[in-house]
Design an enzyme around this catalytic site. Structure first.
Site, short mmCIF file in Angstrom:
data_model
loop_
_atom_site.label_atom_id
_atom_site.label_comp_id
_atom_site.label_asym_id
_atom_site.label_seq_id
_atom_site.Cartn_x
_atom_site.Cartn_y
_atom_site.Cartn_z
N TYR A 141 -7.65 -2.17 6.42
CA TYR A 141 -8.07 -1.18 7.41
C TYR A 141 -9.58 -1.24 7.69
O TYR A 141 -10.13 -0.31 8.25
CB TYR A 141 -7.68 0.23 6.95
CG TYR A 141 -6.18 0.47 6.94
CD1 TYR A 141 -5.36 -0.27 6.11
CD2 TYR A 141 -5.60 1.42 7.76
CE1 TYR A 141 -3.98 -0.07 6.08
CE2 TYR A 141 -4.23 1.63 7.75
CZ TYR A 141 -3.43 0.88 6.90
OH TYR A 141 -2.07 1.09 6.89
N ASP A 235 6.45 -5.22 -3.44
CA ASP A 235 7.85 -5.33 -3.00
C ASP A 235 8.81 -4.79 -4.06
O ASP A 235 9.71 -4.00 -3.78
CB ASP A 235 8.19 -6.78 -2.62
CG ASP A 235 7.70 -7.79 -3.62
OD1 ASP A 235 6.83 -7.46 -4.45
OD2 ASP A 235 8.19 -8.94 -3.62
N ASP A 259 -0.46 3.19 1.93
CA ASP A 259 0.05 3.82 3.14
C ASP A 259 1.58 3.77 3.12
O ASP A 259 2.27 4.77 3.39
CB ASP A 259 -0.50 3.02 4.35
CG ASP A 259 -0.43 3.81 5.64
OD1 ASP A 259 0.03 4.96 5.61
OD2 ASP A 259 -0.83 3.26 6.68
#
Ligand SMILES: NC(=O)c1ccc[n+]([C@@H]2O[C@H](COP(=O)([O-])OP(=O)(O)OC[C@H]3O[C@@H](n4cnc5c(N)ncnc54)[C@H](O)[C@@H]3O)[C@@H](O)[C@H]2O)c1
Length: 363
Positions: A141, A235, A259
């Site tokens: 980000y 994952d 996030d």
């Protein structure tokens, strides 16, 4: 003069509905505060070319902290078209005001508690009680993106493999940024009697950036021998969280992974109507529900204000008003357990303000 000055930033759409609801609860708890309205959101992009005007940033710095509702954001094509005609072609470019405020105020911690309140039919499993620490200022980000690979990049080893029309993003992970978010997670664990911190990464593929993150995590963990430390790939973490959420206590991770993981965790405890977060730095803090502006429900007195009321509870904790924070959380828990007042997402037809008044009535 009131003890606190708080910037109230409703923003767009249902941000206004849920902020009115939170105000009912804050008034009832008797927080000695002046609330100062601040401009943020889509209207200010359209009219001024800036969804986070400088006057709002100044106010956020002058006040003790901020309570934020939600904003609308749209893709570049729409944003450019909706900008006031007189501003078009003058170099204005939309950037998320949330990402910007996190970076400009160095709100490096995104703290997201995810607690399954007893009696909430939306709980994935009863008893879930997790806290996510998401690094809030770096990672994917940082805002360094290119629609095409800049020509100069082809001089860097490895870049020559990229097709000319590749869009690229940069992921920046620093030792200092990693260390301070992991330390925040461990400090929280110790203060709140939490037993374990789990660092989440993808170090097997992102071999440079996540090596930096994990090296910092291991270094900080060694300073907290009283708290268990483990780690998981992002994952696998998605899978393990669904399989056994009770194995996790405090989770710490980089910006993008945080996030994603925090939305997954929020869904396990009731979804967007319950997800709250604190954006916290050394000098400033902004508290918010995690949901967006849900335009289709704006102004309908329909959505669930609990996420925002729990964000206000986090704000009270941060201000040092722990007793009031505990009372607000107790009132929320009591209304959920009773099950009489339920917004549409909880299977009922109570309104936003009715929910807020029911919570206030328990105080
Ligand atoms: N933090 C933020 O301000 C934030 C976060 C996400 C999205 N957005 C923006 O919000 C706008 C709408 O995005 P979206 O539709 O993807 O996400 P959203 O969170 O606004 O809404 C998605 C759906 O979730 C449900 N929902 C959301 N909040 C709820 C609540 N308090 N109670 C009950 N149900 C609730 C509604 O069904 C809604 O249609 C977009 O412009 C997006 O960019 C802003």
């Amino acid at each position: 003069m009131a003890k606190y000055r708080i910037a109230l930033m409703p923003g767009d759409g249902i941000g206004n509905d849920v902020m009115d609801a939170a105000q009912i609860v804050l008034d009832k708890i008797g927080l000695d505060a002046d609330y100062i309205h601040a401009d943020i959101g889509w209207d200010f992009w359209c009219a001024e070319g800036d969804p986070l005007p400088q006057r709002t940033l100044d106010l956020m710095k002058e006040t003790d902290c901020s309570l934020f509702g939600a904003i609308t954001s749209k893709g570049k094509d729409v944003a450019d078209k909706e900008l006031a005609p007189e501003l078009q072609g003058k170099g204005y470019s939309y950037r998320s005001p949330i990402v910007r405020m996190r970076q400009l105020l160095d709100l490096y911690i995104c703290l997201r508690p995810c607690k399954a309140y007893p009696g909430n039919a939306l709980n994935y499993k009863d008893g879930i009680d997790l806290v996510v620490f998401r690094e809030n200022t770096e990672g994917m980000y940082v805002g360094v993106e290119y629609a095409q690979v800049p020509e100069a990049f082809y001089a860097v080893a490895g870049m020559e493999k990229l097709p000319r029309d590749a869009a690229i993003s940069f992921r920046a992970i620093t030792p200092g940024g990693s260390e301070r978010i992991v330390r925040a997670a461990f400090d929280y664990a110790r203060q709140h009697n939490r037993k374990k911190v789990t660092a989440v990464h993808k170090a097997n593929v992102l071999r440079q950036t996540d090596a930096v993150f994990m090296e910092a995590a291991r270094k900080v963990a060694a300073e907290f021998p009283d708290i268990d430390f483990d780690n998981a790939n992002i994952d696998a973490m998605g899978m393990w969280l669904l399989k056994n959420p009770f194995n996790y206590d405090v989770i710490v991770t980089t910006n993008l992974f945080g996030d994603i993981i925090s939305d997954l965790c929020a869904q396990m405890v009731g979804g967007l109507g319950f997800g709250c977060s604190g954006n916290i730095g050394k000098d400033y803090a902004v508290f918010e529900p995690t949901h967006g502006s849900a335009p289709k429900y704006a102004g309908q007195n329909k959505v669930n204000p609990i996420a925002t009321i729990l964000a206000a509870k986090m704000m009270l904790d941060w201000l040092g008003e722990g007793e009031k924070a505990t009372q607000v959380e107790g009132a929320v828990a009591a209304v959920i357990a009773e099950g009489k007042v339920r917004t549409y997402d909880m299977g009922g037809d109570s309104g936003t303000l009715e929910m807020a008044r029911a919570i206030a009535a328990k105080l």
